[in-house]
Design a protein around this motif. Structure first.
Motif, short mmCIF file in Angstrom:
data_model
loop_
_atom_site.label_atom_id
_atom_site.label_comp_id
_atom_site.label_asym_id
_atom_site.label_seq_id
_atom_site.Cartn_x
_atom_site.Cartn_y
_atom_site.Cartn_z
N GLU A 172 -4.29 1.37 -5.14
CA GLU A 172 -3.89 2.16 -3.99
C GLU A 172 -4.40 1.51 -2.70
O GLU A 172 -5.39 0.77 -2.71
N ASP A 173 -3.74 1.80 -1.61
CA ASP A 173 -4.22 1.33 -0.30
C ASP A 173 -5.63 1.85 -0.08
O ASP A 173 -5.91 3.05 -0.27
N GLY A 174 -6.51 0.96 0.34
CA GLY A 174 -7.88 1.35 0.61
C GLY A 174 -8.81 1.31 -0.58
O GLY A 174 -10.01 1.60 -0.44
#
Length: 502
Positions: free
Chosen positions: A328-330
């Motif tokens: 996931e992003d982050g």
């Protein structure tokens, strides 16, 4: 007459004891009759039972359980030629005939597990009668039971039905046993671990690197998860969480061993020990898990060695676009797990390749590392608990454990429940445990081979350039790729030559 009768009696006594008289144990050579006497003997013997784990995680497990999934693939090197035994694993095209295969990776994994079993059987056959300190006896016996159970757990997951050896093999005839059913093998694994748990000390009281009660509970919980015995899994694993013996390291990157430090840290439940140097305890799995060819100056920043040398051949265990997209992003785990290196000698237009960064620890000598390899980490304990509780409808508690892992990764909490939560836990295991040889076993036990591996294979065939094939005529996936999607590997043909049972 009396003298005559005495003479006959004497001959009878001599004849009755001639077998013992002729069976002389060499006192100057080690044997089971002379060696297994002291505490040091048994501790040395159990040390030998750990030793095959180094070869398993260094040379085999990543090929059979990580490349044999959608997490990693090989990097085709047309100058090096085909490497069918490893490519067949990654391509799900293991050649099989009458239930057996000539694939050497499968043969060596099988033999290494049975080497552990052979060594632990010798200990377990003799230790109960040994005149040694009871605490030492319990500790050694618990370790031997754990190691035997772990080896059989690997065999059960790789092959399903295997011969069940529980006593030392003394003759050639004893070496061949019928295949025991998967249920029978699992029953023995559970029996060994149930016995081992109370014999083993907790981590704080055990010599670093050795099996602990927490490690035995975690393995037993893994076995119960595989057998879908959710209540039993919760009961055996809860004391690991409440013990205070384990915690998540402050960052994901800190969870993994350095070359000579940070070993068996607070997150480590059990890891295979390596030591850089000339003692024969070193590893080189990081080098095996590199895209190739790499020039010395391209390799040097990854290893920090004083004598970097070029590495050639076909790359192994290269992170796929699929696993990269799974983060996931982050997610802070992505940067800690996957790095990128430029291969100037690559035939590909895109010469930047991903590599497994989580094991890229600086060391002194080329191709000689001391980085330990994780078998179980506390984060997996938390994810096991999340899955176990979700399967019993305890979604609130399940989310708590899942979100502890996500919070450490820099991600927000999950709020779903039921089947959606189950899928979130499955996805979390993929990124949290990436490149720790868990992915194939998760796909296998969840019966997701058709759902995950079939479309993955279709993507490779349709877009080989995305999966590290060079744009050269003939450098394309082979016709037989993704044609053997069996749950289990076939048994080794070389072993079938020695047994009438398979």
């Amino acid at each position: 007459m009396k003298k005559y009768m005495l003479a006959i009696a004497a001959v009878g006594i001599m004849c009755s004891s001639c077998d013992d008289f002729l069976t002389v144990v060499p006192e100057t050579q080690l044997s089971s009759a002379t060696f297994f006497k002291t505490e040091a003997d048994f501790e040395q013997a159990v040390n030998a039972a750990y030793a095959p784990l180094r070869s398993i995680v260094n040379d085999r497990a990543y090929r059979l359980a990580e490349m044999h999934s959608d997490n990693t693939y090989y990097g085709r090197n047309v100058l090096f030629g085909a490497v069918d035994p490893q490519e067949d694993l990654a391509d799900f095209s293991v050649v099989e005939s009458n239930g057996v295969t000539a694939n050497d990776n499968i043969l060596q994994q099988y033999r290494l597990d049975y080497l552990i079993i052979s060594r632990t059987n010798q200990i377990l056959a003799l230790i109960d009668e040994a005149d040694i300190d009871q605490a030492v006896k319990d500790n050694v016996k618990g370790q031997a039971l754990y190691l035997r159970a772990y080896a059989y757990f690997e065999l059960a997951r790789y092959f399903g039905s295997v011969p069940l050896h529980l006593t030392p093999v003394a003759t050639r005839e004893e070496a061949a046993l019928p295949l025991s059913s998967e249920d029978e093998v699992y029953a023995q694994i559970i029996s060994d671990l149930v016995t081992a748990v109370p014999l083993l000390p907790p981590k704080s009281q055990q010599q670093p690197g050795r099996v602990t009660s927490g490690a035995a509970r975690t393995l037993l919980a893994n076995v119960y998860v595989n057998r879908e015995r959710w209540s039993d899994a919760e009961t055996i694993l809860t004391p690991v969480v409440t013990s205070g013996e384990y915690m998540l390291m402050a960052s994901y990157e800190m969870a993994f061993s350095d070359n000579a430090s940070n070993k068996n840290n607070a997150e480590s439940v059990f890891e295979v020990q390596f030591l850089e140097g000339s003692a024969g305890l070193n590893g080189n799995f990081f080098y095996q898990m590199l895209p190739r060819p790499l020039l010395a100056d391209e390799l040097a920043p990854l290893t920090g060695t004083i004598n970097p040398q070029p590495v050639d051949g076909e790359g192994n265990n290269i992170p796929t676009p699929d696993i990269i997209a799974a983060y996931e992003d982050g997610d802070e785990r992505e940067d800690a797990s996957i790095g990128y290196v430029f291969l100037s000698s690559s035939f590909r237009d895109e010469k930047t390749y991903p590599y497994i960064k989580k094991y890229a620890k600086h060391h002194s000598q080329h191709n000689n590392t001391g980085t330990n390899f994780p078998i179980y980490r506390y984060s997996e304990v938390l994810l096991f608990m999340a899955e176990i509780l979700n399967e019993q409808g305890k979604d609130g508690e399940a989310r708590n454990y899942l979100n502890q892992v996500r919070d450490r990764a820099g991600l927000g909490p999950v709020s779903s429940g039921g089947a959606e939560l189950a899928e979130a836990i499955f996805r979390e295991r993929r990124v949290e445990l990436a490149f720790e040889n868990k992915r194939w076993f998760d796909i296998q036990r969840k019966d997701k081979i058709e759902e995950i591996i079939v479309p993955y294979g279709q993507r490779i065939v349709a877009n080989p350039l995305d999966y590290y094939y060079p744009p050269i005529e003939g450098a394309v996936p082979r016709p037989q790729v993704f044609t053997n999607l069996s749950k289990f590997y076939p048994l080794p043909a070389a072993e079938s030559d020695l047994s009438p049972y398979f």
